[in-house]
Write a protein that holds these residues in place. Sequence first.
Motif, mmCIF file in Angstrom:
data_model
loop_
_atom_site.group_PDB
_atom_site.id
_atom_site.type_symbol
_atom_site.label_atom_id
_atom_site.label_comp_id
_atom_site.label_asym_id
_atom_site.label_seq_id
_atom_site.Cartn_x
_atom_site.Cartn_y
_atom_site.Cartn_z
ATOM 1 N N VAL A 104 -14.570 34.843 -17.682
ATOM 2 C CA VAL A 104 -15.477 33.940 -18.475
ATOM 3 C C VAL A 104 -15.409 32.520 -17.901
ATOM 4 C CG1 VAL A 104 -15.426 35.641 -20.591
ATOM 5 C CG2 VAL A 104 -13.882 33.548 -20.396
ATOM 6 N N GLY A 105 -16.608 32.037 -18.024
ATOM 7 C CA GLY A 105 -16.736 30.436 -17.546
ATOM 8 C C GLY A 105 -17.699 29.723 -18.743
ATOM 9 N N THR A 157 -10.433 37.659 -20.108
ATOM 10 C CA THR A 157 -10.368 38.203 -21.552
ATOM 11 C C THR A 157 -9.041 38.949 -21.526
ATOM 12 O OG1 THR A 157 -11.539 40.400 -20.743
ATOM 13 C CG2 THR A 157 -12.996 38.604 -21.767
ATOM 14 N N GLU A 158 -8.614 39.307 -22.911
ATOM 15 C CA GLU A 158 -7.343 39.847 -23.105
ATOM 16 C C GLU A 158 -7.903 41.158 -23.417
ATOM 17 O OE1 GLU A 158 -4.469 38.985 -22.680
ATOM 18 O OE2 GLU A 158 -4.754 36.996 -22.083
ATOM 19 N N ILE A 174 -15.632 38.699 -25.539
ATOM 20 C CA ILE A 174 -15.722 37.666 -24.554
ATOM 21 C C ILE A 174 -16.199 36.427 -25.059
ATOM 22 C CG2 ILE A 174 -16.074 39.182 -22.517
ATOM 23 C CD1 ILE A 174 -19.096 38.798 -22.983
ATOM 24 N N HIS A 175 -16.992 36.336 -25.950
ATOM 25 C CA HIS A 175 -17.474 35.042 -26.483
ATOM 26 C C HIS A 175 -16.191 34.358 -27.322
ATOM 27 C CE1 HIS A 175 -18.004 37.225 -30.316
ATOM 28 N NE2 HIS A 175 -18.077 36.143 -30.841
ATOM 29 N N ARG A 176 -15.038 35.001 -27.786
ATOM 30 C CA ARG A 176 -14.013 34.349 -28.304
ATOM 31 C C ARG A 176 -13.059 33.868 -27.199
ATOM 32 N NH1 ARG A 176 -16.649 33.259 -32.375
ATOM 33 N NH2 ARG A 176 -16.636 34.772 -34.037
ATOM 34 N N THR A 177 -13.080 34.728 -26.128
ATOM 35 C CA THR A 177 -12.068 34.394 -24.860
ATOM 36 C C THR A 177 -12.925 33.099 -24.505
ATOM 37 O OG1 THR A 177 -11.867 36.758 -24.137
ATOM 38 C CG2 THR A 177 -11.756 35.100 -22.712
ATOM 39 N N VAL A 178 -14.015 33.090 -24.150
ATOM 40 C CA VAL A 178 -14.457 31.645 -23.630
ATOM 41 C C VAL A 178 -14.028 30.536 -24.277
ATOM 42 C CG1 VAL A 178 -16.941 31.588 -24.035
ATOM 43 C CG2 VAL A 178 -16.255 30.456 -22.026
ATOM 44 N N GLU A 179 -14.333 30.553 -25.529
ATOM 45 C CA GLU A 179 -14.000 29.571 -26.625
ATOM 46 C C GLU A 179 -12.530 29.013 -26.520
ATOM 47 O OE1 GLU A 179 -17.741 30.413 -29.858
ATOM 48 O OE2 GLU A 179 -15.725 30.931 -30.451
ATOM 49 N N ARG A 180 -11.713 30.083 -26.692
ATOM 50 C CA ARG A 180 -10.300 29.858 -26.469
ATOM 51 C C ARG A 180 -9.874 29.197 -25.312
ATOM 52 N NH1 ARG A 180 -6.895 32.552 -23.597
ATOM 53 N NH2 ARG A 180 -8.116 34.413 -23.501
ATOM 54 N N ALA A 222 -20.914 33.963 -17.601
ATOM 55 C CA ALA A 222 -21.022 32.353 -17.834
ATOM 56 C C ALA A 222 -21.843 32.062 -19.147
ATOM 57 C CB ALA A 222 -21.388 31.610 -16.749
ATOM 58 N N PHE A 223 -21.315 31.271 -20.006
ATOM 59 C CA PHE A 223 -21.948 30.779 -21.295
ATOM 60 C C PHE A 223 -22.147 29.475 -21.194
ATOM 61 C CE2 PHE A 223 -19.065 34.524 -22.083
ATOM 62 C CZ PHE A 223 -19.855 35.371 -23.073
ATOM 63 N N SER A 224 -23.246 29.279 -21.971
ATOM 64 C CA SER A 224 -23.541 27.707 -22.489
ATOM 65 C C SER A 224 -22.816 27.644 -23.976
ATOM 66 C CB SER A 224 -25.025 27.688 -22.455
ATOM 67 O OG SER A 224 -25.317 26.661 -23.336
ATOM 68 N N LEU A 225 -22.222 26.701 -24.039
ATOM 69 C CA LEU A 225 -21.520 26.514 -25.351
ATOM 70 C C LEU A 225 -21.933 25.028 -25.861
ATOM 71 C CD1 LEU A 225 -19.142 28.328 -23.425
ATOM 72 C CD2 LEU A 225 -17.710 27.789 -25.279
ATOM 73 N N ARG A 226 -22.116 25.187 -27.182
ATOM 74 C CA ARG A 226 -22.268 23.818 -27.979
ATOM 75 C C ARG A 226 -21.177 23.054 -27.981
ATOM 76 N NH1 ARG A 226 -24.645 25.861 -31.903
ATOM 77 N NH2 ARG A 226 -22.786 25.991 -33.372
ATOM 78 N N TYR A 227 -21.164 21.690 -27.632
ATOM 79 C CA TYR A 227 -19.846 20.932 -27.964
ATOM 80 C C TYR A 227 -19.916 20.599 -29.596
ATOM 81 C CZ TYR A 227 -17.223 16.557 -28.341
ATOM 82 O OH TYR A 227 -16.184 15.613 -28.865
ATOM 83 N N GLU A 228 -18.450 20.955 -30.013
ATOM 84 C CA GLU A 228 -18.441 20.552 -31.526
ATOM 85 C C GLU A 228 -17.481 19.383 -31.711
ATOM 86 O OE1 GLU A 228 -19.857 22.149 -33.824
ATOM 87 O OE2 GLU A 228 -20.379 24.037 -32.697
ATOM 88 N N ARG A 229 -16.334 19.297 -30.950
ATOM 89 C CA ARG A 229 -15.514 17.935 -31.263
ATOM 90 C C ARG A 229 -14.438 18.077 -30.102
ATOM 91 N NH1 ARG A 229 -15.007 21.445 -34.901
ATOM 92 N NH2 ARG A 229 -13.155 22.747 -35.308
ATOM 93 N N GLY A 230 -13.862 16.976 -30.191
ATOM 94 C CA GLY A 230 -12.580 16.834 -29.364
ATOM 95 C C GLY A 230 -12.968 15.960 -28.081
ATOM 96 N N GLU A 231 -11.827 15.413 -27.713
ATOM 97 C CA GLU A 231 -11.981 14.254 -26.512
ATOM 98 C C GLU A 231 -11.016 15.255 -25.434
ATOM 99 O OE1 GLU A 231 -13.537 11.941 -25.660
ATOM 100 O OE2 GLU A 231 -14.441 12.000 -27.631
#
Length: 172
Positions: free
Chosen positions: A21-22, A52-53, A58-64, A95-104
């Motif tokens: 995943v990317g 992935t484990e 797969i969507h939880r994998t990319v977030e992790r 490959a996923f598009s992800l929405r930035y939530e928080r964190g530097e």
Amino acid sequence: MPRRACPACDFVHWGNYSIGVGALVVRDNRFLLVRRAEDPGRGVWTNPGGYTEQMESIHRTVEREVFEETGVTATVERVVALRDQPRQVHNLYVAFSLRYERGEPRADGVEVDDVGFFTVDEMEGMNVAGLTRWLIEVARTSNGHGLSLDHSEYVTSDQNWLFRADGGLTVE
């Protein structure tokens, strides 16, 4: 195609596969990139990602993977591209598009030795992997289209995660 199978127990060996995943995370028109600290690709800038484990969607994998490599929390929005790489261990890369939530951004110091948000112009002077450049181009030109997570009333099992295209077929 012939496959190895056991006639006594009906086991079929379907082959060896891996699912990569990317992540494409954008903040203020800048893409989140990581510099690989290990081979393959040591010193090359890529989008965050991993594999992935066995019991992981797969969507939880990319977030992790984004959080582990960069310290950034992001949420999947849609699938933007696939790469199919048939070889000894057949690899499918989503490959996923992800929405930035928080964190530097901060490098994990193991897989990644540098991380940051970069504009397309800033990437011109960087050693960015070809696949990452292609994914960024796809994300920039897709106009928000892709496959988005769908919670269907028809398929309700917790073991199924569905992604669907925006719009639909025209049926006459």
